[in-house]
Structure formats: structure tokens, C-alpha cells
Write a protein that holds these residues in place. Sequence first.
Motif, PDB file in Angstrom:
ATOM      1  N   ASN A  88      11.863 -23.169  13.603  1.00 19.74           N
ATOM      2  CA  ASN A  88      12.519 -23.240  14.902  1.00 19.74           C
ATOM      3  C   ASN A  88      12.421 -21.922  15.651  1.00 19.74           C
ATOM      4  O   ASN A  88      12.598 -21.871  16.871  1.00 19.74           O
ATOM      5  N   ALA A  89      12.148 -20.831  14.900  1.00 17.23           N
ATOM      6  CA  ALA A  89      12.116 -19.505  15.515  1.00 17.23           C
ATOM      7  C   ALA A  89      10.735 -18.864  15.503  1.00 17.23           C
ATOM      8  O   ALA A  89      10.498 -17.896  16.220  1.00 17.23           O
ATOM      9  N   THR A  90       9.823 -19.386  14.680  1.00 10.15           N
ATOM     10  CA  THR A  90       8.495 -18.785  14.601  1.00 10.15           C
ATOM     11  C   THR A  90       7.462 -19.891  14.360  1.00 10.15           C
ATOM     12  O   THR A  90       7.822 -21.027  14.042  1.00 10.15           O
ATOM     13  N   SER A  91       6.195 -19.536  14.508  1.00  9.04           N
ATOM     14  CA  SER A  91       5.143 -20.558  14.485  1.00  9.04           C
ATOM     15  C   SER A  91       4.586 -20.850  13.097  1.00  9.04           C
ATOM     16  O   SER A  91       3.895 -21.850  12.905  1.00  9.04           O
ATOM     17  N   GLN A  92       4.866 -19.974  12.136  1.00 10.12           N
ATOM     18  CA  GLN A  92       4.276 -20.186  10.817  1.00 10.12           C
ATOM     19  C   GLN A  92       5.113 -19.559   9.723  1.00 10.12           C
ATOM     20  O   GLN A  92       5.896 -18.627   9.971  1.00 10.12           O
ATOM     21  N   VAL A  93       4.967 -20.090   8.524  1.00 11.19           N
ATOM     22  CA  VAL A  93       5.576 -19.479   7.342  1.00 11.19           C
ATOM     23  C   VAL A  93       4.485 -19.267   6.309  1.00 11.19           C
ATOM     24  O   VAL A  93       3.444 -19.931   6.328  1.00 11.19           O
ATOM     25  N   LEU A  94       4.729 -18.316   5.426  1.00  7.24           N
ATOM     26  CA  LEU A  94       3.792 -18.035   4.349  1.00  7.24           C
ATOM     27  C   LEU A  94       4.457 -18.423   3.033  1.00  7.24           C
ATOM     28  O   LEU A  94       5.550 -17.955   2.723  1.00  7.24           O
ATOM     29  N   ILE A  95       3.812 -19.269   2.271  1.00  3.63           N
ATOM     30  CA  ILE A  95       4.279 -19.650   0.944  1.00  3.63           C
ATOM     31  C   ILE A  95       3.430 -18.874  -0.056  1.00  3.63           C
ATOM     32  O   ILE A  95       2.210 -19.028  -0.096  1.00  3.63           O
ATOM     33  N   GLU A  96       4.062 -18.012  -0.854  1.00  2.00           N
ATOM     34  CA  GLU A  96       3.275 -17.140  -1.723  1.00  2.00           C
ATOM     35  C   GLU A  96       3.890 -16.996  -3.108  1.00  2.00           C
ATOM     36  O   GLU A  96       5.058 -17.364  -3.332  1.00  2.00           O
ATOM     37  N   GLU A  97       3.092 -16.474  -4.009  1.00  2.00           N
ATOM     38  CA  GLU A  97       3.557 -16.274  -5.385  1.00  2.00           C
ATOM     39  C   GLU A  97       4.746 -15.326  -5.393  1.00  2.00           C
ATOM     40  O   GLU A  97       4.841 -14.409  -4.577  1.00  2.00           O
ATOM     41  N   CYS A  98       5.645 -15.554  -6.302  1.00  2.00           N
ATOM     42  CA  CYS A  98       6.856 -14.750  -6.390  1.00  2.00           C
ATOM     43  C   CYS A  98       6.579 -13.502  -7.227  1.00  2.00           C
ATOM     44  O   CYS A  98       6.142 -13.597  -8.378  1.00  2.00           O
ATOM     45  N   LEU A  99       6.812 -12.356  -6.643  1.00  6.78           N
ATOM     46  CA  LEU A  99       6.606 -11.081  -7.336  1.00  6.78           C
ATOM     47  C   LEU A  99       7.939 -10.432  -7.685  1.00  6.78           C
ATOM     48  O   LEU A  99       8.045  -9.219  -7.782  1.00  6.78           O
ATOM     49  N   LEU A 100       8.927 -11.255  -7.870  1.00  3.25           N
ATOM     50  CA  LEU A 100      10.272 -10.779  -8.171  1.00  3.25           C
ATOM     51  C   LEU A 100      10.252  -9.863  -9.393  1.00  3.25           C
ATOM     52  O   LEU A 100       9.683 -10.197 -10.428  1.00  3.25           O
ATOM     53  N   GLY A 101      10.854  -8.697  -9.247  1.00  3.90           N
ATOM     54  CA  GLY A 101      10.935  -7.751 -10.353  1.00  3.90           C
ATOM     55  C   GLY A 101       9.893  -6.653 -10.309  1.00  3.90           C
ATOM     56  O   GLY A 101      10.036  -5.636 -10.990  1.00  3.90           O
ATOM     57  N   TRP A 102       8.814  -6.827  -9.525  1.00  3.57           N
ATOM     58  CA  TRP A 102       7.837  -5.759  -9.372  1.00  3.57           C
ATOM     59  C   TRP A 102       8.463  -4.625  -8.556  1.00  3.57           C
ATOM     60  O   TRP A 102       9.372  -4.852  -7.750  1.00  3.57           O
ATOM     61  N   ASN A 103       7.988  -3.414  -8.757  1.00  3.44           N
ATOM     62  CA  ASN A 103       8.475  -2.286  -7.964  1.00  3.44           C
ATOM     63  C   ASN A 103       7.857  -2.321  -6.569  1.00  3.44           C
ATOM     64  O   ASN A 103       6.765  -2.859  -6.376  1.00  3.44           O
TER      65      ASN A 103
END
Length: 561
Positions: free
Chosen positions: A201-216
Motif C-alpha cells: 500500500n506504501a511502496t511498489s515492491q517487496v523483496l523476499i530473501e533468505e534470513c541472515l538472522l544472527g550474522w554480524n
Amino acid sequence: MLRNSQNRKQINKVLLLGSGGIRISQAGEFDYSGSQAIKALKEEGIKVILVNPNIATIQTDPGMADEVYFEPLDLPHVTRIIEKEKPDAILLSFGGQTALNLGLKLEEKGILALHGVQVLGSSVQTIKEAEDRGLFKQKLDEIGVKTAQSFVATNTDEAMIAAEKIGFPLMMRSGFSLGGLGSGIVKTKEDLKFRVNEVLNATSQVLIEECLLGWNEFEYEIVRDMAGNVLTVCNMENFDPMGIHTGESIVVSPSQSLNNEEYHRLRKIAIDVANHFEIIGECNIQYAFNLETSDYRVIEINPRLSRSSALASKATGYPLAFIAAKLVLGYHLYELQNAVTKKTCAYFEPALDYIVVKIPRWDTHKLKKAERFIGTEMKSVGEVMAIGRSFAEGLQKAVGMLNIGAADLADYPQDIPDIELEIERATDRRVFALYRFFVQGGRIEKAYELSGIDKWFLNHVHTIAQMENTLRNPANVLSRDLLLEAKKLGFSDKSIAKFRDMDPQALRAWRIAQNIIPYVKQIDTLAGEFEAQTNYLYMTYHGQEHDVSPSDVPASLIISS
């Protein structure tokens, strides 16, 4: 006028887009950028037309820009200003994401071409390639630079297909956004569908990407001129691992966890990326880095001045925004004098023999229903910066500057009901929760399991906590050496006196009698020449007889302890 006139007409009047009203995730750091740009342009005799509706900024003060329009930063208003003022050029990179997005709209609608307004600095194509997530990944693939596995989605169906390919949990980011708007870790299909619909509703695109949770997470600040001369002004490291927005995290400069090979590898990648995108002026590059495997991903590149740029400028004494404004006019880095030292050219990388610590400030307590948990979207309303000889000293100084009623970590005035929960799920008071966890005997390994925060930082917070326990133990005599060690770790007289059940003024008097006093040091961006002057000073504690006495320090520079 432009120094390099190749393919460019003479510039006499420039339109500068500001950042709009100050709000959460878009604070006064962009006022620093715009103000510096105005000074640089005026120095060249260029007339500056500023559009910025925020009357609370320095850049809108009388005597700064030649003309100021307190108008909304939107297409209709700025189009009319262009029609009236007929500027030769426009600056997009000094007003945050708001200015950048508006510049793209002006280009797409043909307004700039119709009125013969050229974009100074990084081209519109460069901006698109950096901001459009699909183009961004494609551009970096061309030079073999790693990015997170990702897919661009413009609707819910495309997002769900991408999620099936990557798997949950995943990271969702929005294109052309500021402050991590709409981004976050998604764990279920239902959550993904809801968030994608909300963001689109606020932007034209989203990026779906791998989760890098925990990386520095690391950042490099880059400046580049039209001839391809590039340098990295500084790099920074987040206290929190990936999953917390840079603007929400404690940040240190220079980085502390990278070894020499890793530092220079990321530096080379940053320079290669700046060259490949043909950046003109300033940009910053953000990395996710796995310290166990030395693997990396480039998360994003901001082809503009950012809040990190303001921090980097103050941390190093290198006037990033001023230099960037000169570079977009066609100057080469080696032609510019460093405005701080007055002795060196701008084509050098500052060397830091100190550590800078930034802590965000939140006002969530003013919003009754606001959650204290923080993540990939910004909630902070500002930040403080402290400088010290060690991380511990800098961290404690920064805490004392937050204006939350705490002189240091030990002086935090609020209760934390569930300490381990706030370590595991980051909140605005996570560092205080960590500190209390260690004071109560918590182990570093446990804190690491809960938070994922690098053990380098955890060890330092643990050391500070251990000093509190040492000072509280009546069996330990408060000797001069112990007091000096506590002051070097950043403890205030108020806290030390409380630990020892003493009057703070009495402790202070005894400390001064022991010649444990603060002294001022200058950040010298010209290594080896101490006469070089800067505007940035910091204080540290020392106890040697030859150090400066309080009477030698201007009263305005003394920081009470």
C-alpha cells in the motif's frame, strides 16, 4: 560553476531537496547533510533554492539558502517551484530517502528533462539500481559480489511463490523505503500475506530473501569522485546481530570483531561496488557477515547521505557531506582541502586510535500502547555519540548522555521484569538487561545463546558488571588503583559512591586529591601532527602526575562525573 564541465552546462542555481518534517526514523541527521551541502555550494558562488517544510532545521535558518520554500516534498509543489525558479540542477542525495524518492518521480514524469534540470551526483540510473531490489541484485551479480538469495514481488502471489523457494523463516524488505519500513522476519504464510498487503500500500515492491538472522552487521562509508578516486572514510559495527535495524542498534566505530584480512576484504568489495555503480559523492554499504565462516552478503547500498554519514563525520572529523557536495560539482578528492585540519587534502582515510560508541534514544514510554521490542523497523527518535579509549568507557559515557536518568549502566532507574526475555527479544533497554544479568552472576555463554551478540561485546559488558561487584564487596579496599580502574571503565562518581555507601561529593574530592582527573584529547585527523585542529574532543580519565589539571581545561569542556 562545475569544475568538470564535460557533458554538463554551467551551474549557477541549484535546487536542494530536504528531508521533510522530522519524525520517527527520519531525524535531524539529514539536517546536518543539507546544511553542509548549502555551505559547500555557497562557497562556490552558487545560488541555493531549498525546499524543506521543517522550520526546526538549521538549513532553513535565515542566511543559509538564498531561497527557502516551506512546502511539502511532493511532486505537485516541487514541480511548481521548478517552474518558478528555473534551477540549473538538483541535489537529491542530501535529504534522505524522501528526497531520493521524489527525485525519481520528477525524473519519471519528465519534469527534470522538460525544464532542463540536471541531477548532480550519482545519476538517476545509479539511484534506481541501488533502490530497486531486483536491479540491485542483478548489478552486484555482474561483479561477483554476494547478496542474499532473494526474489522481487509486486503482489501477494509472487511473494508466496518466492517464500516456497526460499523457505521459512525469511526476511521481507520493502523497496524505496526509509528506516526499514515494512521490513521484518516472517515465519508463517499467514504473516507473510498480511505484511505484503500492508507494505504494498506504501511502496511498489517487496523483496523476499533468505534470513541472515544472527550474522554480524557492518557498514562502510564511501566517497568517490567523477574520476573514480575512491576511499573508505570509516567502517562501523553493530552491537546487535542481523535482525535489528542499524538505527536501532548500538554502533561502534571502527569495527572490533573483524580481523585484518576480513576488514580489507570488505573494504575492497565496498570500493568495487562504488565503482561499479558509478557513485559520485557519498554512499554507505551494509554487510551481513558470518564470523564463523567468514562468509558475507551485501545487504544494501545507500547512494546518498544517511544517518550513518553524520555519525561517521563526527566520529572521524572527516566532513563527509561538505566533501560530497564538492564532489558532485566536479572536484576531485585530491583537489579538496580537508576543512577540519586545513593541512591535508580530502583524499586520505582517517585513522582512529579511539573508539566511538553510538546509542539510539527511544521515547516509547510516551506512547502507552507502544511495544518496547525493537527489530528491523526504526522506532528510535535520535541518538547520542561518545568517544573513549575503550568500548567500556565509550559505552558508559554514551549511557550518561541519553538523558534517561542514568549516569552509567549501573544507574538505570527502571525495573526490568524479565531480564532474560529482554536479552533474547531485543528491547530499547537490552544493554541494561545484559548488564544486570552479568551483575547477578549470568554467564557470557548463556547471554550469547539468548542474544547472538558477539562475545567481544559481551565480554566487555561482563567486565563492567564485574567491576560493580568488586566495588560493592566491602572486603575490597577502595584504593587509588581500584578507583582509577573503575573510572577508566566509565563509572560515574555517583555510582561508585553508591556502591561504597559514600557521599558523591566526598568521593569526588578524594578522587581529585588522588589526581585521578579527566582530561581533553583532540581527534587529530592528520596523524603525527598534533597542531592540527578539529572540532571534536573527547575526555578520558588518567592518574599520572604529568597529565593536564582541571584548571587547564576550559570549563565548557569539562564533563561532570
